[in-house]
Design a protein around this motif. Structure first.
Motif, PDB file in Angstrom:
ATOM      1  N   ARG A 149       0.809  -1.216   0.000  1.00 43.37           N
ATOM      2  CA  ARG A 149       0.000   0.000   0.000  1.00 43.37           C
ATOM      3  C   ARG A 149       0.845   1.270   0.000  1.00 43.37           C
ATOM      4  O   ARG A 149       0.309   2.379   0.120  1.00 43.37           O
ATOM      5  N   ASP A 150       2.147   1.125  -0.127  1.00 37.05           N
ATOM      6  CA  ASP A 150       3.050   2.272  -0.068  1.00 37.05           C
ATOM      7  C   ASP A 150       3.244   2.866  -1.460  1.00 37.05           C
ATOM      8  O   ASP A 150       3.466   2.137  -2.426  1.00 37.05           O
ATOM      9  N   ALA A 151       3.183   4.187  -1.542  1.00 37.64           N
ATOM     10  CA  ALA A 151       3.295   4.873  -2.830  1.00 37.64           C
ATOM     11  C   ALA A 151       4.699   5.434  -3.033  1.00 37.64           C
ATOM     12  O   ALA A 151       5.471   5.624  -2.083  1.00 37.64           O
ATOM     13  N   VAL A 152       5.021   5.698  -4.286  1.00 38.11           N
ATOM     14  CA  VAL A 152       6.276   6.347  -4.672  1.00 38.11           C
ATOM     15  C   VAL A 152       5.944   7.671  -5.340  1.00 38.11           C
ATOM     16  O   VAL A 152       5.106   7.730  -6.241  1.00 38.11           O
ATOM     17  N   HIS A 153       6.589   8.749  -4.867  1.00 40.07           N
ATOM     18  CA  HIS A 153       6.398  10.079  -5.440  1.00 40.07           C
ATOM     19  C   HIS A 153       7.761  10.752  -5.557  1.00 40.07           C
ATOM     20  O   HIS A 153       8.731  10.315  -4.938  1.00 40.07           O
ATOM     21  N   PRO A 154       7.876  11.824  -6.330  1.00 39.12           N
ATOM     22  CA  PRO A 154       9.151  12.548  -6.394  1.00 39.12           C
ATOM     23  C   PRO A 154       9.546  13.091  -5.022  1.00 39.12           C
ATOM     24  O   PRO A 154       8.712  13.240  -4.134  1.00 39.12           O
ATOM     25  N   ASP A 155      10.814  13.394  -4.856  1.00 42.04           N
ATOM     26  CA  ASP A 155      11.293  13.970  -3.608  1.00 42.04           C
ATOM     27  C   ASP A 155      10.514  15.236  -3.265  1.00 42.04           C
ATOM     28  O   ASP A 155      10.144  16.026  -4.142  1.00 42.04           O
ATOM     29  N   LEU A 156      10.270  15.436  -1.976  1.00 45.53           N
ATOM     30  CA  LEU A 156       9.488  16.584  -1.527  1.00 45.53           C
ATOM     31  C   LEU A 156      10.077  17.919  -1.977  1.00 45.53           C
ATOM     32  O   LEU A 156       9.343  18.901  -2.146  1.00 45.53           O
ATOM     33  N   ALA A 157      11.384  17.971  -2.190  1.00 50.97           N
ATOM     34  CA  ALA A 157      12.003  19.227  -2.595  1.00 50.97           C
ATOM     35  C   ALA A 157      11.475  19.720  -3.936  1.00 50.97           C
ATOM     36  O   ALA A 157      11.544  20.925  -4.228  1.00 50.97           O
TER      37      ALA A 157
END
Length: 403
Positions: free
Chosen positions: A186-194
């Motif tokens: 259930r874990d997502a991958v997104h770009p770095d918060l920066a």
């Protein structure tokens, strides 16, 4: 109804610009989407966090000498006592919150030297306290990597398992946690918060040959490289000196960048060895400062992960001195996967060849980066929407909407 009480946790305010940039991005999200939330921090540099971000902050560790090497019996005893006291201090802080967010950072990795009873222990205390006391702990956009040390790996694995929410800044981070035995379905991958931070106003690309930004690092290898850390460091510094000197011979101005207070020693070594008026050092206090420097550059070469992010975010063609999978994954995501060089084995001649190829394709790569940045912005908006759904109960929304 009461406003949500939100804590932020991590090695924040301690001189690492990337960590503070991740905090800035999360605070921007909270202020935009949850303006009534009451926010404070438990962190490494509370005075710096309060001064810069305007939120109350407390020390992560009871022992003020936590990150100093302890050799005398009294210092060792103080560290041991501190670990015990921190159990109760952390639990008391967590109990005062509805949600605790760990904003980005490589909190689930050991790509740099790390002791298990340092930050991994602190993170475990946080996540265990959250589970026991009913406070939702969220690891948001964090980095992870395979860990060789068994104690460190165990603390990281249990921290991840006990967290109420997890998302990662790249797919290799999620893969690493799955290989460590964490259910990541259930874990997502997104770009770095920066990538959620504001970008400096666009400017016309400099006329070549323009300035070159070179981001350096006090690099000694990773946690598994301790036996040859000094050898790695010497080779890295020597390679950077040779590369910068070669640029100045060609008449290129070079701007040296850092990402942590400890990197200043490498800047000094390069300035002393090259001894050229063409080489100057920037004094960046934030990722915004770094982005301004990089936006004015023709091209960049960077080691620290968040130096890379800043360069790519402003659309500057960049060559990565890669020291971990996270750097490789970032370059692949942004369409520059071919422009990598190993930080552990810097070869100035080969690095110069790669750099010249990067410059030759500069216009094409700027177009690629512009497109990839549009995608990253959209994906991060999805991250923040998912975070609101996962962490903030209906009662908080009702409070926000009340007249």
């Amino acid at each position: 109804m009461t406003a949500a009480r939100v804590g932020v946790f991590g090695l924040l305010g301690s001189g690492n610009l990337g960590n503070d940039g991740s905090l800035e991005a999360v605070l921007g999200y909270l202020r935009a989407e949850h303006p009534d939330a009451v926010v404070d921090a438990l962190c490494g540099g509370p005075e710096a966090v309060t001064t810069r971000f305007g939120i109350p902050a407390a020390r992560m560790h009871w022992n003020r000498a936590e990150y100093r090497t302890a050799s005398r019996a009294g210092a060792v005893a103080a560290k041991g006592l501190g670990k015990f006291v921190d159990v109760f201090r952390t639990a008391a802080w967590v109990r005062r919150h509805d949600v605790v967010i760990v904003p980005g950072m490589g909190v689930l990795e050991a790509t740099l030297p790390l002791r298990p009873w340092g930050f991994p222990y602190s993170l475990f205390l946080l996540c265990a306290s959250g589970r026991l006391l009913g406070t939702r702990v969220a690891l948001v956009g964090v980095g992870a990597a395979p860990i060789g040390s068994r104690p460190t790996r165990a603390l990281v694995r249990w921290s991840a398992r006990l967290a109420a929410y997890r998302s990662y800044r790249d797919a290799p981070s999620r893969d690493a946690m799955r290989e460590m035995g964490v259910d990541t379905s259930r874990d997502a991958v997104h770009p770095d918060l920066a990538f959620a931070l504001p970008t400096p106003p666009a400017s016309a690309p400099p006329n070549p040959p323009g300035p070159v930004c070179v981001g350096v690092m006090d690099f000694h290898g990773g946690n598994d490289d301790r036996a040859r850390a000094e050898e790695i460091h010497r080779r890295y510094v020597d390679g950077m000196i040779r590369f910068v000197r070669a640029l100045t011979v060609e008449g290129r101005p070079v701007r040296l960048l850092t990402g942590d207070d400890c990197d200043a020693s490498v800047v000094t070594a390069i300035l002393d060895a090259v001894d050229s008026p063409l080489v100057t050092a920037a004094e960046a206090a934030s990722l915004a400062d770094l982005m301004k420097e990089l936006a004015a550059a023709d091209t960049a070469v960077a080691t620290r992960y968040h130096n890379l992010i800043c360069a790519l975010k402003v659309g500057t063609p960049t060559l990565a001195l890669s020291y971990a999978t996270k750097s490789d994954a970032l370059m692949d995501r942004m369409g520059l996967g071919a422009y990598r060089h190993p930080a552990r084995e810097v070869d100035a001649g080969r690095l110069l060849e790669q750099f010249r190829e990067l410059e030759r394709r500069s216009a094409e790569l700027r177009r690629t980066l512009a497109e990839r940045n549009r995608v990253a912005a959209r994906q991060l908006q999805e991250q923040f929407t998912a975070l609101t759904t996962a962490l903030f109960p209906t009662a908080v929304h009702a409070y926000r909407e009340a007249p």
